[in-house]
Design a protein around this motif. Sequence first.
Motif, PDB file in Angstrom:
ATOM      1  N   PHE A  65      13.559  41.825  14.049  1.00 21.19           N
ATOM      2  CA  PHE A  65      12.268  41.221  13.697  1.00 21.19           C
ATOM      3  C   PHE A  65      12.396  40.338  12.469  1.00 21.19           C
ATOM      4  CE2 PHE A  65       8.374  41.701  11.064  1.00 21.19           C
ATOM      5  CZ  PHE A  65       7.664  40.738  11.739  1.00 21.19           C
ATOM      6  N   GLN A  87      11.818  36.253  12.471  1.00 13.43           N
ATOM      7  CA  GLN A  87      10.758  35.636  11.685  1.00 13.43           C
ATOM      8  C   GLN A  87      11.346  34.597  10.725  1.00 13.43           C
ATOM      9  OE1 GLN A  87       7.687  36.255  12.358  1.00 13.43           O
ATOM     10  NE2 GLN A  87       6.409  36.033  10.560  1.00 13.43           N
ATOM     11  N   ALA A 141       9.651  31.845  17.751  1.00 15.72           N
ATOM     12  CA  ALA A 141       8.427  32.446  17.213  1.00 15.72           C
ATOM     13  C   ALA A 141       7.860  33.457  18.200  1.00 15.72           C
ATOM     14  CB  ALA A 141       7.405  31.355  16.909  1.00 15.72           C
ATOM     15  N   LEU A 156       7.292  37.501  17.697  1.00 13.97           N
ATOM     16  CA  LEU A 156       6.075  38.266  18.014  1.00 13.97           C
ATOM     17  C   LEU A 156       6.425  39.528  18.781  1.00 13.97           C
ATOM     18  CD1 LEU A 156       3.250  35.827  19.127  1.00 13.97           C
ATOM     19  CD2 LEU A 156       3.470  37.106  17.021  1.00 13.97           C
ATOM     20  N   PHE A 187       6.113  43.385  17.541  1.00  9.47           N
ATOM     21  CA  PHE A 187       5.370  44.435  18.252  1.00  9.47           C
ATOM     22  C   PHE A 187       6.254  45.653  18.478  1.00  9.47           C
ATOM     23  CE2 PHE A 187       4.273  46.484  22.238  1.00  9.47           C
ATOM     24  CZ  PHE A 187       2.960  46.808  22.003  1.00  9.47           C
ATOM     25  N   ALA A 202       6.755  47.562  15.189  1.00  4.94           N
ATOM     26  CA  ALA A 202       5.527  48.261  14.804  1.00  4.94           C
ATOM     27  C   ALA A 202       5.318  49.481  15.696  1.00  4.94           C
ATOM     28  CB  ALA A 202       4.325  47.331  14.900  1.00  4.94           C
ATOM     29  N   SER A 203       5.584  49.311  16.987  1.00  2.44           N
ATOM     30  CA  SER A 203       5.448  50.420  17.924  1.00  2.44           C
ATOM     31  C   SER A 203       6.406  51.541  17.555  1.00  2.44           C
ATOM     32  CB  SER A 203       5.740  49.900  19.321  1.00  2.44           C
ATOM     33  OG  SER A 203       6.049  50.954  20.170  1.00  2.44           O
ATOM     34  N   VAL A 220       7.668  52.193  14.549  1.00  4.04           N
ATOM     35  CA  VAL A 220       7.234  52.816  13.298  1.00  4.04           C
ATOM     36  C   VAL A 220       6.049  53.740  13.550  1.00  4.04           C
ATOM     37  CG1 VAL A 220       6.080  52.311  11.120  1.00  4.04           C
ATOM     38  CG2 VAL A 220       8.080  51.016  11.776  1.00  4.04           C
ATOM     39  N   LEU A 221       5.117  53.289  14.417  1.00  2.00           N
ATOM     40  CA  LEU A 221       3.862  54.033  14.571  1.00  2.00           C
ATOM     41  C   LEU A 221       4.005  55.240  15.480  1.00  2.00           C
ATOM     42  CD1 LEU A 221       1.506  50.995  14.902  1.00  2.00           C
ATOM     43  CD2 LEU A 221       1.455  52.680  13.088  1.00  2.00           C
ATOM     44  N   THR A 222       4.799  55.114  16.541  1.00  2.00           N
ATOM     45  CA  THR A 222       4.807  56.177  17.539  1.00  2.00           C
ATOM     46  C   THR A 222       6.178  56.778  17.767  1.00  2.00           C
ATOM     47  OG1 THR A 222       5.267  54.683  19.360  1.00  2.00           O
ATOM     48  CG2 THR A 222       2.986  54.937  18.736  1.00  2.00           C
ATOM     49  N   GLY A 223       7.216  56.209  17.159  1.00  2.00           N
ATOM     50  CA  GLY A 223       8.550  56.744  17.370  1.00  2.00           C
ATOM     51  C   GLY A 223       9.179  56.273  18.660  1.00  2.00           C
ATOM     52  N   PRO A 281       5.097  52.797  23.889  1.00  2.00           N
ATOM     53  CA  PRO A 281       4.413  54.016  24.299  1.00  2.00           C
ATOM     54  C   PRO A 281       3.247  53.776  25.247  1.00  2.00           C
ATOM     55  CG  PRO A 281       3.656  53.378  22.163  1.00  2.00           C
ATOM     56  CD  PRO A 281       4.645  52.335  22.586  1.00  2.00           C
ATOM     57  N   LEU A 282       2.860  52.519  25.452  1.00  3.61           N
ATOM     58  CA  LEU A 282       1.685  52.274  26.295  1.00  3.61           C
ATOM     59  C   LEU A 282       1.983  52.658  27.733  1.00  3.61           C
ATOM     60  CD1 LEU A 282       0.383  48.819  25.102  1.00  3.61           C
ATOM     61  CD2 LEU A 282      -0.409  51.086  24.516  1.00  3.61           C
ATOM     62  N   HIS A 341       0.282  61.831  16.307  1.00  5.74           N
ATOM     63  CA  HIS A 341       0.926  62.350  15.102  1.00  5.74           C
ATOM     64  C   HIS A 341      -0.007  63.211  14.287  1.00  5.74           C
ATOM     65  CE1 HIS A 341       4.633  60.270  15.568  1.00  5.74           C
ATOM     66  NE2 HIS A 341       3.953  59.190  15.881  1.00  5.74           N
ATOM     67  N   TYR A 374       2.178  28.909   9.477  1.00  6.22           N
ATOM     68  CA  TYR A 374       3.038  27.835   9.991  1.00  6.22           C
ATOM     69  C   TYR A 374       2.545  26.478   9.506  1.00  6.22           C
ATOM     70  CZ  TYR A 374       5.409  31.051  13.201  1.00  6.22           C
ATOM     71  OH  TYR A 374       6.155  32.060  13.736  1.00  6.22           O
ATOM     72  N   PHE A 409       0.690  44.068  11.610  1.00  9.35           N
ATOM     73  CA  PHE A 409       0.871  45.514  11.694  1.00  9.35           C
ATOM     74  C   PHE A 409      -0.435  46.197  12.080  1.00  9.35           C
ATOM     75  CE2 PHE A 409       0.573  49.660   9.663  1.00  9.35           C
ATOM     76  CZ  PHE A 409       1.675  50.292  10.202  1.00  9.35           C
ATOM     77  N   LEU A 415      -1.869  50.045  19.777  1.00 12.68           N
ATOM     78  CA  LEU A 415      -1.037  51.159  20.227  1.00 12.68           C
ATOM     79  C   LEU A 415      -1.735  52.499  20.125  1.00 12.68           C
ATOM     80  CD1 LEU A 415       2.271  50.000  18.598  1.00 12.68           C
ATOM     81  CD2 LEU A 415       1.863  50.277  21.011  1.00 12.68           C
ATOM     82  N   LEU A 462      -0.841  56.447  10.565  1.00 11.87           N
ATOM     83  CA  LEU A 462       0.218  57.188   9.876  1.00 11.87           C
ATOM     84  C   LEU A 462      -0.384  58.183   8.902  1.00 11.87           C
ATOM     85  CD1 LEU A 462       2.852  54.480   9.025  1.00 11.87           C
ATOM     86  CD2 LEU A 462       2.789  56.065  10.914  1.00 11.87           C
TER      87      LEU A 462
END
Lengths: 208, 208
Positions: free
Chosen positions: A130, A134, A185, A189, A193, A196-197, A199-202, A206-207, B25, B138, B193, B200, B207
């Motif tokens: 990521f 970026q 770019a 994105l 995603f 972030a997924s 970090v948030l859900t491991g 997860p969807l 979580h 941008y 984020f 998600l 968190l």
Amino acid sequence: MPSPLRNGDAAHPRLPSPAAPTPLHHHNHNYPSFRSTVSEQKIRRLNLLILLLRLAAFCFSLSAAVFTAANSSRSASSPYSWLSVDSFRVMFAANAIVAVYSLLEMCASIREILHGATLLPEPMQLWFDFAHDQLFAYLALSAGVAGATAARGLSGCTADKPAASFCVQAYISVALGFAGFAFLALSALVSGFRVASFVLTGSRFPLQ
Amino acid sequence: MPSPLRNGDAAHPRLPSPAAPTPLHHHNHNYPSFRSTVSEQKIRRLNLLILLLRLAAFCFSLSAAVFTAANSSRSASSPYSWLSVDSFRVMFAANAIVAVYSLLEMCASIREILHGATLLPEPMQLWFDFAHDQLFAYLALSAGVAGATAARGLSGCTADKPAASFCVQAYISVALGFAGFAFLALSALVSGFRVASFVLTGSRFPLQ
């Protein structure tokens, strides 16, 4: 249900066993193993999407670098060369860097699809992808804008035929560089995603 | 299950009702109300962080626009004006747009902190924020690079004192524009984020 993707079952510890059916949109919560298979398939699709985006970014930035570096023509009055315009040198360097980065990331991505494991430890790999997507997207955009500013300021584009072809080739390479930026770019994105997924859900996706 | 921590329920329609299941979580199954208060505090802190980033972006891009638009000096030989350089006009326009956007977003953010509800419906607001942060980052980067290319190409910076001050002021406005871009890019990261977290998990900051 044999498919080319299932050939290397032994090498794919995360693939389902041959007995398990693999419906795509599966809403039955009674079978946790099915659920993880569905999620696994989505991760594979996400990886394929990123691979395609990187492939497009690679093609466009490589051709932008080649077009920029091949841009010189000699007329009777004066020689035109990309080396004499600073911004075109920046554009060549930036697009070459982006092409090399995309190639390496594609190799890492293919390796992950084949062997089922990331090159670096998974969280580090996701953050690496990521952050670099970026940063290199910003780099490609900057180089494109600098090249566009320089191409717009070229004088004597209507003087003779070599001058005109120099200008046209400069415009084309700027456009190719912007296309490379757009795909980079987009992949930033998607990999944003993904991180972030994670970090948030491991999990990366997860969807349901 | 009444608790003193739930005082603001009326003003915070996003708090879960006591019967509602808590998001992912969740490690303390006995005190859902306490947990949602903690999560609410984190959301407020995240909002404050974004507000600060937007404030910084606003200050820098406003001063970049003002510095660019005030950049003209008259010397004995020739007048220097930002209006005569295309890239400086682009820089003024882009930084003014970014400043106006940051101001509006700050107002929306303060309104949300005070009233506990977003201006648009929440998912739309989160997507709006992220998409515009990213696009305007941008834009600010492009304008900064175009301005830097033009400032680097200014000729006659050592001719006399008005010319030198014109060049220096151009450099300063380019630098201010880049600072505005940096803060906008950071707030794009944070709001990205936030939107990923909302997509998600259904909450902006799940968190612990």
